[in-house]
Design an enzyme around this catalytic site. Structure first.
Site, PDB file in Angstrom:
ATOM      1  N   CYS A 189     -26.510   0.260 -30.572  1.00 31.79           N
ATOM      2  CA  CYS A 189     -27.627  -0.683 -30.415  1.00 31.79           C
ATOM      3  C   CYS A 189     -28.935  -0.029 -30.857  1.00 31.79           C
ATOM      4  CB  CYS A 189     -27.774  -1.108 -28.956  1.00 31.79           C
ATOM      5  SG  CYS A 189     -26.387  -2.050 -28.323  1.00 31.79           S
TER       6      CYS A 189
ATOM      7  N   HIS B 222     -33.946  -4.506 -26.903  1.00 36.42           N
ATOM      8  CA  HIS B 222     -32.663  -3.806 -27.040  1.00 36.42           C
ATOM      9  C   HIS B 222     -31.682  -4.818 -27.633  1.00 36.42           C
ATOM     10  CE1 HIS B 222     -29.401  -1.205 -24.858  1.00 36.42           C
ATOM     11  NE2 HIS B 222     -28.880  -1.804 -25.921  1.00 36.42           N
TER      12      HIS B 222
ATOM     13  N   THR C  78     -37.108   1.932 -19.862  1.00 34.69           N
ATOM     14  CA  THR C  78     -35.981   2.798 -20.170  1.00 34.69           C
ATOM     15  C   THR C  78     -34.833   1.980 -20.749  1.00 34.69           C
ATOM     16  OG1 THR C  78     -34.880   2.581 -18.024  1.00 34.69           O
ATOM     17  CG2 THR C  78     -36.564   4.292 -18.216  1.00 34.69           C
TER      18      THR C  78
END
Length: 183
Positions: free
Chosen positions: A38, A55, A32
């Protein structure tokens, strides 16, 4: 508890924060993240049953050391690909989904668009198939990804303090083998 809620509880959730990545071959793992400007790449090799998520905060920059480099897309993409390869993936079978790159504030440079453009260009240059996802738009999103199956879910995240003109719009789902579901 509904059947869907019970099914979600049976997964091991691993949150991938800014500058982080995670690779797994465990079908019970759900990755998750929460994205604004981003971008996260969800990557997998469907034959090897291995995949992961990264990420990143900015497309490129002066890393000035390993820890600082983690926030840049150039580093984040390479480390995720390399760790998938180490776990048994093959580059020619890899497929990716990209999420994020939202425009968070009207008055600032559109960092989200720069991140999204970078991620798409990177995959094109590396010859990795882009099979789905949701990039750009206004506002943030929460993403859930099951790397072994390629299933992804996305939900818009509303921020009452955001200064974005139109309200966030839901992206249309991309039809592919690992279907993107909006919830």
């Amino acid at each position: 508890m509904t059947n869907a809620a019970a099914a979600m509880e049976s997964y091991t959730r691993i949150h991938v924060g800014q500058g982080e990545h995670h690779v797994t071959d465990d079908p019970s793992v759900m990755l998750t993240t929460i994205l604004g400007s981003c971008v996260a790449m969800c990557l997998r090799d469907p034959t090897a049953g291995v995949g992961g998520m990264n990420h990143f905060l900015l497309p490129e920059g002066d890393a000035g050391g390993l820890d600082a480099g983690r926030r840049y897309g150039a580093y984040a993409m390479e480390v995720l690909i390399n760790d998938c390869l180490k776990a048994g993936a093959r580059r020619d079978r890899m497929e990716a989904k990209l999420f994020g790159g939202g425009r968070m504030f009207d008055s600032l440079r559109d960092v989200g668009r720069a991140n999204a453009d970078f991620a798409e260009r990177f995959l094109r240059d590396e010859g990795i198939a882009l099979v789905g996802g949701s990039l750009r738009g206004n506002g943030g999103r929460r993403v859930q990804y099951w790397p072994v199956t390629g299933r992804a879910l996305q939900r818009a995240v509303a921020d009452a303090h955001a200064q974005v003109a139109p309200p966030p719009r839901r992206a249309a789902p991309v039809v592919d083998a690992g279907a993107l579901e909006l919830f």
